[in-house]
Structure formats: structure tokens, C-alpha cells
Design a protein around this motif. Sequence first.
Motif, mmCIF file in Angstrom:
data_model
loop_
_atom_site.group_PDB
_atom_site.id
_atom_site.type_symbol
_atom_site.label_atom_id
_atom_site.label_comp_id
_atom_site.label_asym_id
_atom_site.label_seq_id
_atom_site.Cartn_x
_atom_site.Cartn_y
_atom_site.Cartn_z
ATOM 1 N N GLN A 254 0.829 -1.195 0.000
ATOM 2 C CA GLN A 254 0.000 0.000 0.000
ATOM 3 C C GLN A 254 0.875 1.261 0.000
ATOM 4 O O GLN A 254 0.679 2.179 -0.810
ATOM 5 C CB GLN A 254 -0.899 -0.015 1.247
ATOM 6 C CG GLN A 254 -1.912 1.113 1.294
ATOM 7 C CD GLN A 254 -2.937 0.995 0.170
ATOM 8 O OE1 GLN A 254 -3.537 -0.048 -0.019
ATOM 9 N NE2 GLN A 254 -3.101 2.059 -0.610
ATOM 10 N N ILE A 255 1.893 1.253 0.882
ATOM 11 C CA ILE A 255 2.778 2.418 0.985
ATOM 12 C C ILE A 255 3.506 2.631 -0.332
ATOM 13 O O ILE A 255 3.603 3.761 -0.841
ATOM 14 C CB ILE A 255 3.774 2.229 2.149
ATOM 15 C CG1 ILE A 255 3.003 2.284 3.482
ATOM 16 C CG2 ILE A 255 4.867 3.285 2.125
ATOM 17 C CD1 ILE A 255 3.787 1.776 4.673
ATOM 18 N N ALA A 256 3.975 1.533 -0.916
ATOM 19 C CA ALA A 256 4.718 1.633 -2.173
ATOM 20 C C ALA A 256 3.861 2.254 -3.269
ATOM 21 O O ALA A 256 4.330 3.103 -4.041
ATOM 22 C CB ALA A 256 5.207 0.240 -2.604
ATOM 23 N N ALA B 213 3.296 6.277 -6.586
ATOM 24 C CA ALA B 213 2.124 6.636 -7.387
ATOM 25 C C ALA B 213 1.939 5.688 -8.572
ATOM 26 O O ALA B 213 1.830 6.101 -9.715
ATOM 27 C CB ALA B 213 2.215 8.087 -7.862
ATOM 28 N N ILE B 214 1.936 4.385 -8.245
ATOM 29 C CA ILE B 214 1.780 3.373 -9.296
ATOM 30 C C ILE B 214 0.369 3.466 -9.861
ATOM 31 O O ILE B 214 -0.607 3.458 -9.114
ATOM 32 C CB ILE B 214 2.015 1.955 -8.727
ATOM 33 C CG1 ILE B 214 3.419 1.893 -8.103
ATOM 34 C CG2 ILE B 214 1.855 0.891 -9.802
ATOM 35 C CD1 ILE B 214 3.704 0.610 -7.369
ATOM 36 N N PRO B 215 0.246 3.564 -11.179
ATOM 37 C CA PRO B 215 -1.087 3.681 -11.773
ATOM 38 C C PRO B 215 -1.920 2.415 -11.519
ATOM 39 O O PRO B 215 -1.390 1.306 -11.514
ATOM 40 C CB PRO B 215 -0.821 3.858 -13.267
ATOM 41 C CG PRO B 215 0.638 3.747 -13.463
ATOM 42 C CD PRO B 215 1.316 3.599 -12.155
ATOM 43 N N VAL B 216 -3.211 2.620 -11.335
ATOM 44 C CA VAL B 216 -4.115 1.528 -10.978
ATOM 45 C C VAL B 216 -4.091 0.411 -12.023
ATOM 46 O O VAL B 216 -4.111 -0.767 -11.690
ATOM 47 C CB VAL B 216 -5.544 2.088 -10.811
ATOM 48 C CG1 VAL B 216 -6.542 0.955 -10.762
ATOM 49 C CG2 VAL B 216 -5.636 2.925 -9.556
ATOM 50 N N TYR B 217 -4.016 0.803 -13.309
ATOM 51 C CA TYR B 217 -4.086 -0.235 -14.343
ATOM 52 C C TYR B 217 -2.820 -1.075 -14.384
ATOM 53 O O TYR B 217 -2.802 -2.171 -14.933
ATOM 54 C CB TYR B 217 -4.376 0.391 -15.717
ATOM 55 C CG TYR B 217 -3.365 1.430 -16.145
ATOM 56 C CD1 TYR B 217 -3.603 2.787 -15.900
ATOM 57 C CD2 TYR B 217 -2.196 1.063 -16.782
ATOM 58 C CE1 TYR B 217 -2.681 3.741 -16.268
ATOM 59 C CE2 TYR B 217 -1.265 2.011 -17.155
ATOM 60 C CZ TYR B 217 -1.508 3.358 -16.901
ATOM 61 O OH TYR B 217 -0.599 4.298 -17.261
ATOM 62 N N LEU C 101 -5.951 -1.415 -1.036
ATOM 63 C CA LEU C 101 -7.196 -0.693 -0.761
ATOM 64 C C LEU C 101 -8.050 -0.564 -2.023
ATOM 65 O O LEU C 101 -9.270 -0.696 -1.984
ATOM 66 C CB LEU C 101 -6.902 0.689 -0.184
ATOM 67 C CG LEU C 101 -6.469 0.687 1.295
ATOM 68 C CD1 LEU C 101 -6.145 2.105 1.757
ATOM 69 C CD2 LEU C 101 -7.573 0.072 2.149
ATOM 70 N N GLU C 102 -7.367 -0.325 -3.162
ATOM 71 C CA GLU C 102 -8.109 -0.232 -4.423
ATOM 72 C C GLU C 102 -8.746 -1.557 -4.796
ATOM 73 O O GLU C 102 -9.857 -1.599 -5.350
ATOM 74 C CB GLU C 102 -7.164 0.234 -5.545
ATOM 75 C CG GLU C 102 -6.925 1.739 -5.505
ATOM 76 C CD GLU C 102 -5.637 2.123 -6.212
ATOM 77 O OE1 GLU C 102 -5.401 3.321 -6.373
ATOM 78 O OE2 GLU C 102 -4.859 1.216 -6.586
#
Lengths: 281, 255
Positions: free
Chosen positions: B23-25, B30-34, B40-41
Motif C-alpha cells: 500500500q505504501i509503495a 504513485a503506481i497507476p491503478v491499471y 485498498l483499491e
Amino acid sequence: MLAVPEMPNAALAATASAAEQKPLIELAHVGVTFQTKRGDPVVAVDDFNLTINKEEIFSLCGPSGCGKSTVVRMLAGLLKPTSGDIWIGGGARARGFSEVAIVFQRPTLLPWSSVINNVLYPVRVLRRVTAADRTRAMELLDLVGLADMAESMPNELSGGMQQRAAIARSLILDPKILLMDEPFGALDALTREDLQLDLLDIHASTRKTILLVTHSISEAVLLSDRVAVMSARPGRLQDLIDIDIAKPRSHETAAVPAFLDYSKRIRDDIFGPRAKREITR
Amino acid sequence: MTATQRRIVLPLVAFILFLALWQIASWVFAIPVYLMPSPLEIVRGGARLGPALFSNTLETLTTILIGFALSCLVGIPLGVLVSVNRLTSEAIYPLIVFLNAIPIVAIAPILVVVFGTDMTARLIIVTLIAFFPIMVATATGILDTPEEMLDLARVAGASPLAEIITVRLPHAVTFIFGGLRIGVTVAVVGAVVAEFVNANKGLGFLVTSSTAQFAIPTAMACVVMLAIISVLLYEGINLLHRMVFPWSIRRVAGH
Ligand SMILES: Nc1ncnc2c1ncn2[C@@H]1O[C@H](COP(=O)(O)OP(=O)(O)OP(=O)(O)O)[C@@H](O)[C@H]1O
Ligand SMILES: [Mg+2]
């Protein structure tokens, strides 16, 4: 297997004192040849003649690999002789452990069954277990001193206790013949002595015909009515000895002069040639 | 803390730490969701499905369980057949090895065409993939039976069938459960593959349909659900083994 009308001569000569006793098992000119994978046949037993009488304890002694287990396996029906005849008397042939029961060197209890169910295994193979069978199993466990372990699992028992259970199992169907292939061979010396006396007690109370294979000369003399000594490969009958020592016997019997004489005779039978070799060296 | 407590708590702590790091990483870099959704996502992605997540999980679980049961019904008897008798072994073993050599992913679309889009095709796929480890384990256990036990059965007058039932199969239990553990995890894979190619429900279907809409967190939530199913089934087999056949648990150091 065919009935053999006359007793083999070798057996007759040496059973003078047992002449009035009834033979129960006869092996006449029995030979066993194993076909090995490499092709050369191994003659394990050759022209083997033997008569075992009703209700006696008969020991089979001899060097390792001389064919003792082979003889036991034939009597147990696990192996057919290549030549010769095996005759088992005592009326109609019964099934399974009610004809011939066996005790192996290792207890061979089924680890998934409780002690009492192991004792009942030979029954379960043949038919439904009845309440009478359970009672008998408990009596036998009592006889071998395991009454309070009936519901235990085999891995909760010591090696000696497991072998006791195996002996109880062998008696469950009241067999005509009890085969024991080095039954005490894997046990420590103290347990062994204990079980030897137990076997004498069991024999005194049940009058079973017992064929005992043993590597221990003193065990053979202590327990047996007769001892057969087999020669090394190919296995033949080398000597047949009546053990004329009064019963009941105990471990004090080992101090009787006759006991020592018999032991020496068997030892000479087995080790004779080597003793000479050592003297000439 | 007792050893048992430690065995539960330690991996749990490690797992939570792992999730936290992840989660912290994803915040820090700011790793893109895709590319890689954060835990959490993924939870939010699952929540977006709502009760559909559970109904589809149930659907997949049903396929897995029925397919796995069929695999046992096929695998255990086949394992016995190929191990007790030379003739049956020589006759059917090559055929079975051939069946197993067929890549399931390749044959799955064909099965769908033949059997239609109902559960039949999915069950066949699961069974095809899961029966093999069960069969091999059963055969190994049957053949492993100590010679002395077989001698005992024979002297006791056991018929070949009685010998199998009273000695060989009980001895094989430990082995069979080894096969079941592998079989059940493979069954999960089989069910997902089956749902990839033919289904309008189930977690495998949700994974394909969500990714098609670039709903990566939702797809990941389904994958997590599959992993949970897999672990639970695996542990369920272990529990069954321990409860029903306690004598067959090998005592391993530390356990
Ligand atoms: N299945 C078999 N195939 C080939 N040879 C065998 C087989 N079984 C036994 N033999 C051979 O037959 C001979 C007799 O074996 P057996 O097991 O009867 O000896 P034994 O007297 O019981 O020996 P031990 O005292 O060591 O138990 C041995 O030389 C052995 O190598
Ligand atoms: Mg032997």
C-alpha cells in the motif's frame, strides 16, 4: 497337494520317540527353485523331507539364507514348491488363519486399526465379526498381557507389546498350525526371554502345533520338542534332534546339562566346517 | 506464546506487513491503478461488485467442488486399477497418460463447442485436470503397501478385492491425501480456465469481463477471492485428513 502315504525315511529314523505321535505336516522331497531376474536359477530348498507332529513345537534352525523362510512360506500357502509334495493333515482344510496362522519377524500390525481390531483382522477377512469373536479377542489379549491396551493404536505400543498382539492375532481363529518366522528376532534380549516363556505357556494351554524358525540355538532348545537343522544353500535337512528335556521349562532349563549338550550339537551342525578351518589356521 | 499460536500469528503479521508495504509503495511511487492496484483499491474494486462478488464466488466454488468430487470418483478407482493388476495397468495407463498430456487450455474451447455453455463442459475440464494427480498418488500408495502386510492378508485368506479394501487402500490413504491436496488446487485452476472460455458467471468470467473494461481492481479482487478459495480448500483437505484418518498423519518434527 497330494497325500503322501509313507513318511519320508529320514524323518522316520529320527522320530523314534515320537513314533506314537500323529504327523500333521509332511514335506516329501520338496524343492524350491527361484528364477532370478538375471536368469540363473537359485535352488533355495532341495529334496527337503520333514514331518511335524500334532501339538509339538518344532524348530527350524540353520544359517542365514538356507531356506527357512521359504519352508514357512510354502506351509503358509504363499509359495508353491517347484517339486515334491506338501501334505497337511487334521481333516478338512479350513480357510485362512483357522488353518494356518503366521507370526512374522516384525509385528505387521495394521496401523489404522486398534489393537483389538488387529487381533480380529483374520476374522474380518473371512466373515462378520461377532460378539463371541470380540470376547475371544479380549481373552487372547489377556493371555498375552495386553488386556488394557485393547483400544490403543499400534503405534502406542512398544515393539514387544506389538509382537504380543501379533501372537494374539495368530491365535484368534484357533489355527491348526502356527507358523512363526523368527518371531522374537527383532526384540531386545529381555523382551525376548519374556516372550519365550509366554510362548511355552500358550503352548501348554492351547496345545498348538508350532513351527518356529529361529536363529537362536538356545531359543530352539528351550522351546522345542524337536529341532531340525538345515544346511546352507541348497537348503536340506541336516540333522533332526529330539529335545528330551522335561516340561514345564523355564530359563533355569538353560543350566541343565542336557540343554548344553543339545546346544553344542546344533552349534556343531551349523558351524562344524568353520571350526575345523579355524583350528588348521 | 505457544507453538500453535506462533504458527498462526507469525504468518498473519508477515502478511499484514506485506500488504502495508504494498500500500505504501503504491502511494509513494504513485503506481497507476491499471499497472498494479493497491490493496485498498482492490478492496474497493471488490466492493463495487457488491453481492455479485459472492454469488459468482459461490458459482465458481460449486464448479470446483463438484469437479473435484468427480476427480476423486474417477482418480481413486483408476489409481487402484492401474496399480493392482498388470493387465489393466498395461491396457489403460498409456491412455491415461495421453489424456493428461492434452493441454487443457487448448481443449477447453473445443469442449465448450461440444457440450454447450452449461456446467457440463466446465465440470469435464475440472475433472480432466484434477483426476491425474489423484490417480497417480493412489497408484503410488497402493504399490507402496509393505510386502509383509500383503502376506498377512493372503495367509488370512483375503481375496484380491479384500486385500485392496483391508490393506492396500488404508495404506494408501496418506498418499491419496497428498494427491487430493494437489488435485484441489489444480481444480481451482481448471474451474477458472473453464470460466474463461465459457461462462456468463463465476470468478473466471468476472476476471475476463472486468479486464476487458480495464477494471483492474475488480479483476484483482476476483483473483484474491480465488486465492482464498484455494487456500481454504487446501486446508479443508488437511483438516479432513487429520480428523478422519488421524493414524495416517506422519509425525513431522515440530508438528
Ligand atoms: N523371491 C526370491 N527370489 C529369488 N531368490 C530368493 C527369493 N526368496 C528367497 N530367495 C533365495 O532363497 C534362499 C533362501 O531364502 P530364505 O529367505 O528362505 O532364507 P532364510 O533361511 O529364511 O534366511 P534368513 O535366516 O536370513 O531369514 C536365499 O538364498 C534367497 O536368496
Ligand atoms: Mg528368513
